[in-house]
Design an enzyme around this catalytic site. Structure first.
Site, PDB file in Angstrom:
ATOM      1  CE1 TYR A 113      -3.873   2.538   0.715  1.00  0.00           C
ATOM      2  CE2 TYR A 113      -2.367   3.485   2.439  1.00  0.00           C
ATOM      3  CZ  TYR A 113      -3.418   3.384   1.667  1.00  0.00           C
ATOM      4  OH  TYR A 113      -4.313   4.511   1.795  1.00  0.00           O
TER       5      TYR A 113
ATOM      6  CE  LYS B 193      -3.444   5.143  -1.613  1.00  0.00           C
ATOM      7  NZ  LYS B 193      -4.514   5.505  -2.429  1.00  0.00           N
TER       8      LYS B 193
HETATM    9  N1  LIG Z   1      -9.598   6.387   5.437  1.00  0.00           N
HETATM   10  C1  LIG Z   1      -8.297   6.917   5.672  1.00  0.00           C
HETATM   11  O1  LIG Z   1      -7.912   6.849   6.614  1.00  0.00           O
HETATM   12  C2  LIG Z   1      -7.480   7.179   4.323  1.00  0.00           C
HETATM   13  C3  LIG Z   1      -6.003   7.447   4.667  1.00  0.00           C
HETATM   14  C4  LIG Z   1      -5.335   7.752   3.660  1.00  0.00           C
HETATM   15  C5  LIG Z   1      -5.750   7.683   2.416  1.00  0.00           C
HETATM   16  N2  LIG Z   1      -6.704   7.177   1.999  1.00  0.00           N
HETATM   17  C6  LIG Z   1      -7.257   6.889   0.703  1.00  0.00           C
HETATM   18  O2  LIG Z   1      -8.579   7.523   0.326  1.00  0.00           O
HETATM   19  C7  LIG Z   1      -8.974   6.562  -0.551  1.00  0.00           C
HETATM   20  C8  LIG Z   1     -10.505   6.264  -0.011  1.00  0.00           C
HETATM   21  O3  LIG Z   1     -10.333   5.408   1.249  1.00  0.00           O
HETATM   22  P1  LIG Z   1     -11.710   5.211   2.140  1.00  0.00           P
HETATM   23  O4  LIG Z   1     -11.299   5.192   3.436  1.00  0.00           O
HETATM   24  O5  LIG Z   1     -12.818   6.167   1.527  1.00  0.00           O
HETATM   25  O6  LIG Z   1     -11.681   3.477   1.759  1.00  0.00           O
HETATM   26  P2  LIG Z   1     -13.050   2.692   1.082  1.00  0.00           P
HETATM   27  O7  LIG Z   1     -14.206   3.113   1.962  1.00  0.00           O
HETATM   28  O8  LIG Z   1     -12.409   1.330   1.525  1.00  0.00           O
HETATM   29  O9  LIG Z   1     -13.010   3.049  -0.168  1.00  0.00           O
HETATM   30  C9  LIG Z   1     -12.081   2.665  -1.316  1.00  0.00           C
HETATM   31  C10 LIG Z   1     -12.926   2.117  -2.492  1.00  0.00           C
HETATM   32  O10 LIG Z   1     -12.007   1.235  -3.339  1.00  0.00           O
HETATM   33  C11 LIG Z   1     -12.864   0.454  -3.914  1.00  0.00           C
HETATM   34  N3  LIG Z   1     -12.203  -0.647  -4.527  1.00  0.00           N
HETATM   35  C12 LIG Z   1     -11.409  -1.459  -3.659  1.00  0.00           C
HETATM   36  N4  LIG Z   1     -10.884  -2.634  -4.606  1.00  0.00           N
HETATM   37  C13 LIG Z   1     -11.427  -2.235  -5.802  1.00  0.00           C
HETATM   38  C14 LIG Z   1     -11.527  -2.953  -6.886  1.00  0.00           C
HETATM   39  N5  LIG Z   1     -11.008  -4.243  -7.410  1.00  0.00           N
HETATM   40  N6  LIG Z   1     -11.860  -2.510  -8.248  1.00  0.00           N
HETATM   41  C15 LIG Z   1     -12.695  -1.373  -7.865  1.00  0.00           C
HETATM   42  N7  LIG Z   1     -12.788  -0.496  -6.951  1.00  0.00           N
HETATM   43  C16 LIG Z   1     -12.172  -0.959  -5.720  1.00  0.00           C
HETATM   44  C17 LIG Z   1     -13.767  -0.078  -3.360  1.00  0.00           C
HETATM   45  O11 LIG Z   1     -15.150  -0.019  -4.089  1.00  0.00           O
HETATM   46  P3  LIG Z   1     -16.223  -1.222  -3.742  1.00  0.00           P
HETATM   47  O12 LIG Z   1     -16.585  -1.068  -2.238  1.00  0.00           O
HETATM   48  O13 LIG Z   1     -17.281  -0.611  -4.686  1.00  0.00           O
HETATM   49  O14 LIG Z   1     -15.785  -2.414  -3.910  1.00  0.00           O
HETATM   50  C18 LIG Z   1     -13.973   1.223  -2.037  1.00  0.00           C
HETATM   51  O15 LIG Z   1     -15.224   1.613  -2.054  1.00  0.00           O
HETATM   52  C19 LIG Z   1      -8.131   5.404  -0.774  1.00  0.00           C
HETATM   53  O16 LIG Z   1      -7.369   5.908  -1.784  1.00  0.00           O
HETATM   54  C20 LIG Z   1      -7.212   5.438   0.552  1.00  0.00           C
HETATM   55  O17 LIG Z   1      -5.933   4.857  -0.027  1.00  0.00           O
HETATM   56  C21 LIG Z   1      -7.858   6.895   3.140  1.00  0.00           C
END
Ligand SMILES: NC(=O)c1ccc[n+]([C@@H]2O[C@H](COP(=O)([O-])OP(=O)(O)OC[C@H]3O[C@@H](n4cnc5c(N)ncnc54)[C@H](OP(=O)(O)O)[C@@H]3O)[C@@H](O)[C@H]2O)c1
Length: 252
Positions: A157, A161
């Site tokens: 991961y 990134k």
């Molecule tokens: N939340 C945090 O603390 C945090 C911190 C730093 C960075 N980020 C970044 O912010 C972004 C969103 O994070 P989030 O926390 O909102 O995460 P999340 O709710 O898990 O959302 C990530 C999304 O990615 C999609 N995904 C995963 N595998 C996939 C695949 N094979 N094909 C298509 N789509 C896929 C999923 O879609 P489906 O559910 O429809 O399968 C999911 O809705 C990510 O890039 C993450 O790395 C988050």
């Protein structure tokens, strides 16, 4: 309305940061292409609630190169012109090197790099070139503080990134004269549906101790920054990587 008559594609838009971003764009007048994979039901429910007309749901497994091509074709067939691409979808899977076997290690790397780096690269290639031909556009990639701080329990991961940061900066240079801005946001912990349960209990308390302000980001704060970067006036921020981490990690 900053995005009136504009079209936006948000990957992984059914929940979390993607959903907050889709809501914010729609509230500012954009037609939103909401991409999801497994969360189709949540995607449909969100789509029905977005303000304004013309939004569309797209379903694709971004691990698969053919599915990425189909997604691009469907988006361009639907909207004809795309103004903003937000690469938000990501695989976030634990694979501590001392705890997983080799097959699990490889599987984690394959899925993580495919969704977090190869998929954005392909979408940037096709949709960025579309923007170049159409006279301009904006790409915002959602990276992570982990690209800088390290991710010992999910090294793929962190690496994906860091690669995404370099992808965005390289394309910002490549398209600087063609009015296609490529920006990146790098959040720390964000209180999404996925993360909030992890922030409860002892482990969560330890994570929150990193935050001088005592709290992680809200999804809406990340969405706010994405819209700021995608909006008219932010052209010269192309190539920027914006930290959204409440001063929990200050890089020089
Ligand atoms: N939340 C945090 O603390 C945090 C911190 C730093 C960075 N980020 C970044 O912010 C972004 C969103 O994070 P989030 O926390 O909102 O995460 P999340 O709710 O898990 O959302 C990530 C999304 O990615 C999609 N995904 C995963 N595998 C996939 C695949 N094979 N094909 C298509 N789509 C896929 C999923 O879609 P489906 O559910 O429809 O399968 C999911 O809705 C990510 O890039 C993450 O790395 C988050």
């Amino acid at each position: 309305m900053r995005f009136q008559d504009q079209t936006v594609l948000v990957t992984g838009g059914a929940q979390g940061i993607g959903a907050a971003t889709a809501r914010a764009f729609a509230a500012e007048g954009a037609r939103v292409g909401l991409h999801c994979h497994r969360s189709r039901e949540a995607g449909e429910a969100l789509l029905a609630k977005l303000p304004g007309p013309g939004h569309r749901l797209f379903v694709a497994d971004l691990r698969e190169p053919d599915a990425r091509s189909t997604l691009v074709a469907e988006v361009l067939e639907t909207f004809e012109r795309l103004h903003v691409l937000v690469n938000n979808a990501a695989v976030i899977r634990l694979h501590p090197p001392d705890e997983v076997n080799e097959a699990e290690w490889r599987g984690a790397w394959q899925d993580t790099v495919a969704v977090n780096l190869m998929a954005p690269a392909d979408l940037c290639y096709r949709l960025g070139r579309h923007m170049v031909e159409a006279g301009g556009g904006r790409i915002v990639n959602v990276s992570s503080r982990g690209a800088f701080k390290g991710e010992p329990e999910m090294p793929a991961y962190g690496a994906s990134k860091a690669g995404l940061n370099a992808l965005g900066q390289s394309l910002a240079v490549a398209w600087a004269r063609q009015n296609v801005g490529v920006m990146t946001v790098a959040p720390g912990w964000v209180e999404t549906e996925r993360v909030s349960p992890m922030l409860e209990g002892e482990m969560g308390q330890k994570a929150l101790e990193q935050y001088p302000g005592g709290r992680p980001a809200r999804p809406e704060e990340v969405a706010h920054t994405i819209l700021f970067l995608a909006a008219p006036g932010a052209e010269h921020l192309t190539g920027a990587i914006v930290d959204i981490n409440g001063a929990s990690y200050l890089r020089s």
